[in-house]
Design an enzyme around this catalytic site. Sequence first.
Site, short mmCIF file in Angstrom:
data_model
loop_
_atom_site.label_atom_id
_atom_site.label_comp_id
_atom_site.label_asym_id
_atom_site.label_seq_id
_atom_site.Cartn_x
_atom_site.Cartn_y
_atom_site.Cartn_z
N TYR A 177 1.03 -1.19 -0.08
CA TYR A 177 0.12 0.17 0.01
C TYR A 177 0.92 1.27 -0.12
O TYR A 177 2.07 1.20 0.39
CB TYR A 177 -1.31 0.13 1.00
CG TYR A 177 -0.28 0.21 2.69
CD1 TYR A 177 0.09 1.41 2.96
CD2 TYR A 177 0.11 -0.83 3.43
CE1 TYR A 177 0.59 1.62 4.28
CE2 TYR A 177 0.70 -0.62 4.74
CZ TYR A 177 0.69 0.56 5.10
OH TYR A 177 1.61 0.55 6.25
N CYS A 178 0.23 2.37 -0.40
CA CYS A 178 0.81 3.49 -0.28
C CYS A 178 -0.24 4.53 0.47
O CYS A 178 -0.97 3.95 1.37
CB CYS A 178 1.25 4.23 -1.64
SG CYS A 178 -0.15 4.45 -2.71
N PHE A 179 0.01 5.81 0.43
CA PHE A 179 -0.93 6.75 1.22
C PHE A 179 -2.46 6.54 0.98
O PHE A 179 -3.10 6.45 1.99
CB PHE A 179 -0.39 8.13 1.00
CG PHE A 179 -1.37 9.09 2.08
CD1 PHE A 179 -0.93 8.83 3.53
CD2 PHE A 179 -1.94 10.04 1.63
CE1 PHE A 179 -1.86 9.61 4.36
CE2 PHE A 179 -2.75 10.96 2.38
CZ PHE A 179 -2.54 10.62 3.84
#
Length: 366
Positions: free
Chosen positions: A94-96
Amino acid sequence: MADNSSDYRALFLNDVPMMDARAPVEFSKGAFPGVINLPLMNDIERQKVGTCYKQHGQDAAIQLGHQLVCGQVKDERVNAWIEFAKANPDGYLYCFRGGLRSQTVQRWLKDAGVDYPRVLGGYKAMRTFLLDTLHEAVSECSIVVLGGMTGTGKTEVLTQLRNSVDLEGIANHRGSSFGKRATGQPAQIDFENRLAIDLLKKRAAGIEQFVVEDESRLVGSCNVPLELHQAMQGCPMVWLEDSFENRVERILEDYVINLCAEFITVKGEEQGFGLFAERLLQSLNNIHKRLGGERHQRLSDLMQAALEEQQRSGAVDLHRGWIEGLLGEYYDPMYAYQREHKAARIEFAGDQTQVLAYLRERSEQR
């Protein structure tokens, strides 16, 4: 490959391994237990891309990102992601927000022959889910607050209850002026995330009544979430009792013997003892004003003598002197005053065996 997921509940209940593609500066402000930070961009690269985005727009920022992360740098990062994916075949990345960064990582992995799923909505969506989880638990569940004088062994009781929430354990701090451990505390967001996951797992196991220790708003540097702390102020209480002698021995065990061992384990024999002694004296100094000058000096002298003897011979007997003084002259009067003001909320009082039996029976009835 598993599908991309937005089933945040399942991710946290099952302790699914996750790879965080955010920059280290973002990760350090808050993440989830057990997550590994393997960023697409480091802090400097992220800052440059962010500035470019503000000045020239998304396309230019994406182009700059590809220029910054290319060649050997790109190869090293992709290899690290591949290693994670192979070690954690059931994991996610995941990222932000679940946007360009995690999509880029996913695409580069696919180019390298590895299909790996990402979390839709990213960190932000999972963080929102956990905040909602915390709110729902406080709103929908009942809470019992465990109180008692310093050294009665409240944490010992909590560890024997399946429906306890150990705020001090999650905060890695014992809660008092002497509560700092040899290792640091989690960031505030990490503390909240760990607390929410603990509540999520307990509710999934059918627990709807929680026992928490009577804490101030601050557990070291960690703030107990406001709505939880406010709820605790009106909850029924159970008061744990023990003899003065037993409490002195328990404090000697926790705050001298065990804490010293923690420091030595983390820092080594010589440096560890020095840092332990420094921490103990600083903790006493933190309550200098509340103790008053004369009493602080007397207890400080006792503590210093005890530390010198401990370093010389390994004996800890002299520590009982300052512990007895601190309990009898400072903590006990303070807790007696607090108990008087909370008396109407106390529905049961007893020793460890009695309190454990009462709390277990209470949890089965509600």
